[in-house]
Scaffold this motif. Structure first.
Motif, PDB file in Angstrom:
ATOM      1  N   TYR A  61       0.790  -1.231   0.121  1.00 42.73           N
ATOM      2  CA  TYR A  61       0.054  -0.043  -0.032  1.00 42.73           C
ATOM      3  C   TYR A  61       0.776   1.207   0.189  1.00 42.73           C
ATOM      4  O   TYR A  61       0.354   2.242  -0.545  1.00 42.73           O
ATOM      5  CB  TYR A  61      -0.950  -0.127   1.356  1.00 42.73           C
ATOM      6  N   ALA A  62       2.125   1.205   0.367  1.00 46.72           N
ATOM      7  CA  ALA A  62       2.869   2.303   0.553  1.00 46.72           C
ATOM      8  C   ALA A  62       3.311   2.809  -0.988  1.00 46.72           C
ATOM      9  O   ALA A  62       3.865   3.970  -0.859  1.00 46.72           O
ATOM     10  CB  ALA A  62       4.394   1.992   1.402  1.00 46.72           C
ATOM     11  N   LYS A  63       3.242   1.973  -1.860  1.00 45.14           N
ATOM     12  CA  LYS A  63       3.492   2.348  -3.372  1.00 45.14           C
ATOM     13  C   LYS A  63       2.208   3.378  -4.084  1.00 45.14           C
ATOM     14  O   LYS A  63       2.743   3.755  -4.957  1.00 45.14           O
ATOM     15  CB  LYS A  63       3.710   1.337  -4.245  1.00 45.14           C
ATOM     16  N   ILE A  64       1.288   3.407  -3.157  1.00 41.63           N
ATOM     17  CA  ILE A  64       0.041   4.098  -3.807  1.00 41.63           C
ATOM     18  C   ILE A  64       0.400   5.637  -3.912  1.00 41.63           C
ATOM     19  O   ILE A  64       0.770   6.369  -2.709  1.00 41.63           O
ATOM     20  CB  ILE A  64      -1.190   3.923  -3.073  1.00 41.63           C
ATOM     21  N   PRO A  65       0.499   6.231  -4.940  1.00 44.00           N
ATOM     22  CA  PRO A  65       0.679   7.716  -5.319  1.00 44.00           C
ATOM     23  C   PRO A  65      -0.363   8.328  -4.633  1.00 44.00           C
ATOM     24  O   PRO A  65      -1.728   7.994  -4.519  1.00 44.00           O
ATOM     25  CB  PRO A  65       1.043   7.787  -6.573  1.00 44.00           C
ATOM     26  N   PRO A  66      -0.126   9.816  -4.082  1.00 46.00           N
ATOM     27  CA  PRO A  66      -1.321  10.605  -3.715  1.00 46.00           C
ATOM     28  C   PRO A  66      -2.009  11.078  -5.131  1.00 46.00           C
ATOM     29  O   PRO A  66      -1.422  10.975  -6.335  1.00 46.00           O
ATOM     30  CB  PRO A  66      -0.642  11.704  -3.396  1.00 46.00           C
ATOM     31  N   HIS A  67      -3.329  11.177  -5.191  1.00 43.66           N
ATOM     32  CA  HIS A  67      -4.041  11.503  -6.286  1.00 43.66           C
ATOM     33  C   HIS A  67      -3.604  12.793  -7.028  1.00 43.66           C
ATOM     34  O   HIS A  67      -3.120  13.829  -6.067  1.00 43.66           O
ATOM     35  CB  HIS A  67      -5.792  11.492  -5.843  1.00 43.66           C
ATOM     36  N   GLY A  68      -3.650  12.699  -8.330  1.00 43.34           N
ATOM     37  CA  GLY A  68      -2.881  13.956  -8.990  1.00 43.34           C
ATOM     38  C   GLY A  68      -3.086  13.925 -10.407  1.00 43.34           C
ATOM     39  O   GLY A  68      -3.203  12.854 -10.937  1.00 43.34           O
ATOM     40  N   ARG A  69      -2.702  15.091 -11.380  1.00 46.61           N
ATOM     41  CA  ARG A  69      -2.829  14.984 -12.538  1.00 46.61           C
ATOM     42  C   ARG A  69      -1.556  14.112 -13.228  1.00 46.61           C
ATOM     43  O   ARG A  69      -1.740  13.792 -14.309  1.00 46.61           O
ATOM     44  CB  ARG A  69      -2.794  16.446 -13.026  1.00 46.61           C
ATOM     45  N   TRP A  70      -0.448  13.945 -12.339  1.00 47.47           N
ATOM     46  CA  TRP A  70       0.689  13.145 -12.959  1.00 47.47           C
ATOM     47  C   TRP A  70       0.102  12.023 -13.586  1.00 47.47           C
ATOM     48  O   TRP A  70       0.746  11.543 -14.798  1.00 47.47           O
ATOM     49  CB  TRP A  70       1.719  13.045 -11.768  1.00 47.47           C
ATOM     50  N   GLN A  71      -0.649  11.064 -13.049  1.00 49.78           N
ATOM     51  CA  GLN A  71      -1.097   9.780 -13.495  1.00 49.78           C
ATOM     52  C   GLN A  71      -1.798   9.868 -14.523  1.00 49.78           C
ATOM     53  O   GLN A  71      -1.860   9.131 -15.545  1.00 49.78           O
ATOM     54  CB  GLN A  71      -1.743   8.924 -12.230  1.00 49.78           C
ATOM     55  N   HIS A  72      -2.733  10.846 -14.836  1.00 47.45           N
ATOM     56  CA  HIS A  72      -3.446  11.139 -16.002  1.00 47.45           C
ATOM     57  C   HIS A  72      -2.647  11.406 -17.284  1.00 47.45           C
ATOM     58  O   HIS A  72      -2.778  10.859 -18.283  1.00 47.45           O
ATOM     59  CB  HIS A  72      -4.666  11.940 -15.620  1.00 47.45           C
ATOM     60  N   LEU A  73      -1.553  12.260 -17.013  1.00 46.93           N
ATOM     61  CA  LEU A  73      -0.872  12.812 -17.852  1.00 46.93           C
ATOM     62  C   LEU A  73       0.024  11.491 -18.647  1.00 46.93           C
ATOM     63  O   LEU A  73       0.506  11.402 -19.624  1.00 46.93           O
ATOM     64  CB  LEU A  73       0.196  13.611 -17.432  1.00 46.93           C
ATOM     65  N   ASN A  74       0.197  10.437 -17.592  1.00 44.56           N
ATOM     66  CA  ASN A  74       0.973   9.136 -17.865  1.00 44.56           C
ATOM     67  C   ASN A  74       0.018   7.970 -18.375  1.00 44.56           C
ATOM     68  O   ASN A  74       0.256   6.930 -18.143  1.00 44.56           O
ATOM     69  CB  ASN A  74       1.900   8.802 -16.877  1.00 44.56           C
ATOM     70  N   TYR A  75      -1.238   8.540 -18.790  1.00 38.66           N
ATOM     71  CA  TYR A  75      -2.247   7.514 -19.084  1.00 38.66           C
ATOM     72  C   TYR A  75      -1.604   6.481 -20.125  1.00 38.66           C
ATOM     73  O   TYR A  75      -0.802   6.629 -21.004  1.00 38.66           O
ATOM     74  CB  TYR A  75      -3.266   8.192 -20.186  1.00 38.66           C
ATOM     75  N   GLY A  76      -2.115   5.135 -19.871  1.00 39.74           N
ATOM     76  CA  GLY A  76      -1.458   3.958 -20.597  1.00 39.74           C
ATOM     77  C   GLY A  76      -0.276   3.605 -20.244  1.00 39.74           C
ATOM     78  O   GLY A  76       0.451   2.770 -20.732  1.00 39.74           O
ATOM     79  N   SER A  77       0.083   3.981 -18.891  1.00 41.25           N
ATOM     80  CA  SER A  77       1.354   3.333 -18.299  1.00 41.25           C
ATOM     81  C   SER A  77       2.576   4.153 -19.331  1.00 41.25           C
ATOM     82  O   SER A  77       3.628   3.501 -19.383  1.00 41.25           O
ATOM     83  CB  SER A  77       1.544   1.950 -18.307  1.00 41.25           C
ATOM     84  N   GLN A  78       2.481   5.115 -19.870  1.00 34.34           N
ATOM     85  CA  GLN A  78       3.564   5.965 -20.483  1.00 34.34           C
ATOM     86  C   GLN A  78       4.139   6.660 -19.705  1.00 34.34           C
ATOM     87  O   GLN A  78       3.456   7.852 -19.290  1.00 34.34           O
ATOM     88  CB  GLN A  78       2.878   6.382 -21.923  1.00 34.34           C
ATOM     89  N   PRO A  79       5.397   6.854 -19.547  1.00 35.20           N
ATOM     90  CA  PRO A  79       5.965   7.612 -18.652  1.00 35.20           C
ATOM     91  C   PRO A  79       6.146   9.115 -19.254  1.00 35.20           C
ATOM     92  O   PRO A  79       7.361   9.838 -19.285  1.00 35.20           O
ATOM     93  CB  PRO A  79       7.393   7.091 -18.073  1.00 35.20           C
ATOM     94  N   ARG A  80       5.246   9.831 -19.706  1.00 39.67           N
ATOM     95  CA  ARG A  80       5.402  11.273 -20.562  1.00 39.67           C
ATOM     96  C   ARG A  80       6.113  12.075 -19.657  1.00 39.67           C
ATOM     97  O   ARG A  80       7.008  12.839 -20.190  1.00 39.67           O
ATOM     98  CB  ARG A  80       4.027  11.542 -20.920  1.00 39.67           C
ATOM     99  N   VAL A  81       5.623  12.364 -18.484  1.00 37.30           N
ATOM    100  CA  VAL A  81       6.143  13.347 -17.865  1.00 37.30           C
ATOM    101  C   VAL A  81       7.593  13.021 -17.431  1.00 37.30           C
ATOM    102  O   VAL A  81       8.390  13.934 -17.301  1.00 37.30           O
ATOM    103  CB  VAL A  81       5.342  13.383 -16.447  1.00 37.30           C
ATOM    104  N   GLU A  82       7.811  11.911 -17.198  1.00 37.84           N
ATOM    105  CA  GLU A  82       9.119  11.318 -16.665  1.00 37.84           C
ATOM    106  C   GLU A  82      10.217  11.771 -17.817  1.00 37.84           C
ATOM    107  O   GLU A  82      11.145  12.421 -17.603  1.00 37.84           O
ATOM    108  CB  GLU A  82       9.417  10.073 -16.231  1.00 37.84           C
ATOM    109  N   ASP A  83       9.847  11.158 -19.023  1.00 38.62           N
ATOM    110  CA  ASP A  83      10.496  11.136 -20.121  1.00 38.62           C
ATOM    111  C   ASP A  83      10.762  12.890 -20.643  1.00 38.62           C
ATOM    112  O   ASP A  83      11.811  13.204 -20.925  1.00 38.62           O
ATOM    113  CB  ASP A  83       9.743  10.671 -21.299  1.00 38.62           C
ATOM    114  N   LEU A  84       9.645  13.526 -20.248  1.00 34.78           N
ATOM    115  CA  LEU A  84      10.068  15.052 -20.836  1.00 34.78           C
ATOM    116  C   LEU A  84      10.998  15.803 -19.840  1.00 34.78           C
ATOM    117  O   LEU A  84      11.847  16.617 -20.240  1.00 34.78           O
ATOM    118  CB  LEU A  84       8.571  15.839 -20.801  1.00 34.78           C
ATOM    119  N   THR A  85      10.780  15.279 -18.418  1.00 30.58           N
ATOM    120  CA  THR A  85      11.638  16.170 -17.438  1.00 30.58           C
ATOM    121  C   THR A  85      13.236  15.576 -17.635  1.00 30.58           C
ATOM    122  O   THR A  85      13.930  16.412 -17.677  1.00 30.58           O
ATOM    123  CB  THR A  85      11.388  15.480 -16.015  1.00 30.58           C
ATOM    124  N   GLN A  86      13.188  14.333 -18.233  1.00 33.65           N
ATOM    125  CA  GLN A  86      14.626  13.658 -18.397  1.00 33.65           C
ATOM    126  C   GLN A  86      15.288  14.523 -19.621  1.00 33.65           C
ATOM    127  O   GLN A  86      16.572  14.972 -19.715  1.00 33.65           O
ATOM    128  CB  GLN A  86      14.651  12.283 -18.854  1.00 33.65           C
TER     129      GLN A  86
END
Length: 448
Positions: A61-86
Motif C-alpha cells: 500500500y505504501a506504493k500508492i501515489p497521492p491523487h494527482g494529474r501526474w497519473q492522468h498525463l501518463n495514461y496508458g502506463s506511458q512515462p510522458r512526464v518523466e521522459d519530458l523531465t529527463q
C-alpha cells in the motif's frame, strides 16, 4: 481590503466546515433535501475499493501515489512526464526552471479538466513508444494538454516552446483550441467555449498577477513566489504550509471563474454555491465552527479545481526545484466530482428523492439527451448537495477502508487507488455504452 467573510469563503478550511454541516444534517435525517442517505451500504463500497486496491497494488500500500494529474498525463502506463523531465535534464536545464515547467504543464492540464462528456475522445498520435489510440474523459484531456504543451501551443517565448505564458493564453482562438483538442461535430466536447474562456481568463490573471506568477506571467512563477514564503525548519531549508500554496492560487486565479456564481461583499467566490439544505442545517444548529459574522448561512464552498490543482502541484513542488516540504496537507478534502460521487450513488448509498429525480429527468428530456439519466445544471440543489455529501462520504469511508486493509492510507491515496477508480469501474459495469456517471451535469466546461 478583502472582507473577513470573503477570506473565510475562499479558505481551504471552509470546504470541510461548510460541507460537513450538510453531511451531518443528512446523516441524522437519513438524507438531505434532494437525496436519501443509506450508510448501511458503505461496507459494500469499502469491499469494492479494497478488491481494486488488492488487484492493482497487492499489499504494497505504501506504493500508492497521492491523487494527482501526474497519473492522468501518463495514461496508458506511458512515462510522458518523466521522459519530458529527463529531456530537460539532458539538455542541461536548470532545476528551478524544470520545476517551473512542470507547474506550467500541470496548471494548464488541470484547468481544462472539467467533464468532457460521454462522446469526446482524443486520438493519441503514434510514436516509437506507443501506438495511436483514442482516449476520452479526464485522461483524454490530460494527454491532449500534454501534447499541446510539448508542441509549444501555449508559449510566447520564441526561444523556449515548453512554457505556458499568459500572453499566449489571452490570444488563444477557438479554432486553435478545437483543432488542438480534436473537437468536431462528430467529436463534440461538453462546454467547449466555457473551457476556452477559462483559459483566456487564466492568461489575463497570469499577466496581471506578476508578484505571484513572475514577469512572464507563467503558472510556474509560483515556484519562486513560494520560495519567498519558505522557512527553514530542522534539516529542511524550504518549508511551506499548504495554505501558502492555496492562498497563492486563490489570490492569483480568483478572476478566472465565470460570473453568475456566489458573490459576497462584491467579490466573486468561484466554486461556491447556494444550498437550501445548508441553510436548514445552520438553522437546526449544525454550525459548530467559528464562522465569521456576515457569512451567509446558505453557502457551501468546494473550490474543486483549486483543490485539484493543489493535489496535482504538491508532488512536483516536493520533488523538483527547491524540493519544498509542505505541511498541513490534511486540510484538503476529497474531491466533489462525478467519479467519487457516482460511486456512492451507484452503490445505493445515495438515492435521488422522487421530486428531484422527476425534475432531472424532465431536463434530460428538454435537452434532447438520449441517456435517460437525471440531468441538472451546476447550481441546482441536487448537484450542490451531491457534492457536499460526496466530501462527507469520502471522509467517512477512509477509516472503514483502512480498518479492512490494516494500513493507514491517506485521503489522497484513497482517492487515487480507490474511490475515483472505483467510480469509473462501477460506471462501466452499470452503463457500458458510455461508462458515464449516474447523474449528468449540463456543464459549462468549468465545473467538475
Amino acid at each position: 481590503m478583502i472582507s473577513e467573510p470573503v477570506q473565510y469563503l475562499r479558505s481551504i478550511k471552509s470546504v470541510r466546515e461548510t460541507t460537513s454541516q450538510v453531511f451531518q444534517f443528512a446523516v441524522d435525517r437519513q438524507g438531505g433535501n434532494f437525496f436519501e442517505l443509506d450508510l448501511s451500504k458503505m461496507p459494500a463500497v469499502a469491499d469494492f475499493l479494497c478488491d481494486i486496491i488488492e488487484r492493482d497494488y497487492g499489499s504494497d500500500y505504501a506504493k500508492i501515489p497521492p491523487h494527482g494529474r501526474w497519473q492522468h498525463l501518463n495514461y496508458g502506463s506511458q512515462p510522458r512526464v518523466e521522459d519530458l523531465t529527463q529531456q530537460w535534464i539532458d539538455a542541461g536545464g536548470d532545476e528551478i526552471e524544470i520545476a517551473r515547467k512542470l507547474i506550467d504543464l500541470f496548471v494548464l492540464s488541470v484547468l481544462v479538466d472539467a467533464g468532457a462528456g460521454n462522446v469526446w475522445t482524443y486520438t493519441i498520435p503514434g510514436s516509437s513508444k506507443e501506438s495511436p489510440q483514442r482516449v476520452g474523459r479526464s485522461e483524454g484531456l490530460a494527454v491532449a494538454s500534454y501534447y499541446l504543451f510539448v508542441e509549444g501551443q501555449y508559449s510566447s517565448d520564441s526561444k523556449d516552446s515548453h512554457k505556458v505564458c499568459g500572453a499566449a493564453l489571452q490570444n488563444l482562438k477557438l479554432e486553435d483550441f478545437t483543432q488542438g483538442f480534436q473537437i468536431s461535430d462528430s467529436n463534440p466536447m461538453d462546454g467547449t467555449e466555457g473551457r476556452l474562456k477559462l483559459l483566456q481568463r487564466l492568461g489575463s490573471a497570469l499577466c496581471s498577477n506578476t508578484e505571484i506568477f513572475g514577469p512572464e506571467g507563467r503558472p510556474g512563477g509560483i515556484v519562486d513566489f513560494l520560495h519567498g514564503k519558505s522557512r527553514a525548519k530542522g534539516d529542511n531549508p524550504n518549508v511551506i504550509d499548504l495554505e501558502d500554496v492555496w492562498n497563492a492560487l486563490m489570490t492569483g486565479l480568483s478572476s478566472i471563474w465565470p460570473a453568475g456564481r456566489a458573490v459576497v461583499d462584491g467579490e466573486p467566490l468561484g466554486d461556491v454555491w447556494k444550498l437550501d439544505t445548508k441553510a436548514d442545517a445552520a438553522a437546526s444548529g449544525y454550525n459548530k465552527f467559528s464562522t465569521p459574522a456576515g457569512v451567509p448561512s446558505d453557502l457551501v464552498t468546494f473550490h474543486k479545481l483549486t483543490q485539484w490543482l493543489c493535489y496535482s502541484l504538491l508532488v512536483p513542488l516536493e520533488r523538483y526545484g527547491y524540493k519544498f516540504t509542505i505541511e498541513n496537507k490534511e486540510l484538503q478534502t476529497g474531491l466533489p466530482e462525478y467519479r467519487n460521487g457516482g460511486l456512492f450513488y451507484d452503490f445505493g448509498v445515495l438515492k435521488l428523492k422522487p421530486e428531484a429525480m422527476a425534475r432531472g429527468l424532465q431536463l434530460c428530456k428538454e435537452l434532447g439527451k438520449s441517456s435517460g439519466l437525471p440531468t441538472f445544471e451546476p447550481q441546482d440543489g441536487a448537484i450542490v448537495e451531491w457534492r457536499c455529501l460526496t466530501i462527507g462520504l469520502l471522509d467517512y469511508l477512509l477509516p472503514i477502508v483502512n480498518e479492512k486493509l490494516g494500513f493507514q492510507l491517506g485521503l489522497p491515496q484513497l482517492i487515487e487507488a480507490g474511490s475515483w477508480k472505483a467510480g469509473r469501474e462501477i460506471a462501466a459495469q452499470l452503463r457500458p455504452s458510455t461508462s458515464g456517471p449516474p447523474i449528468e451535469l449540463h456543464s459549462d466546461g468549468t465545473v467538475f
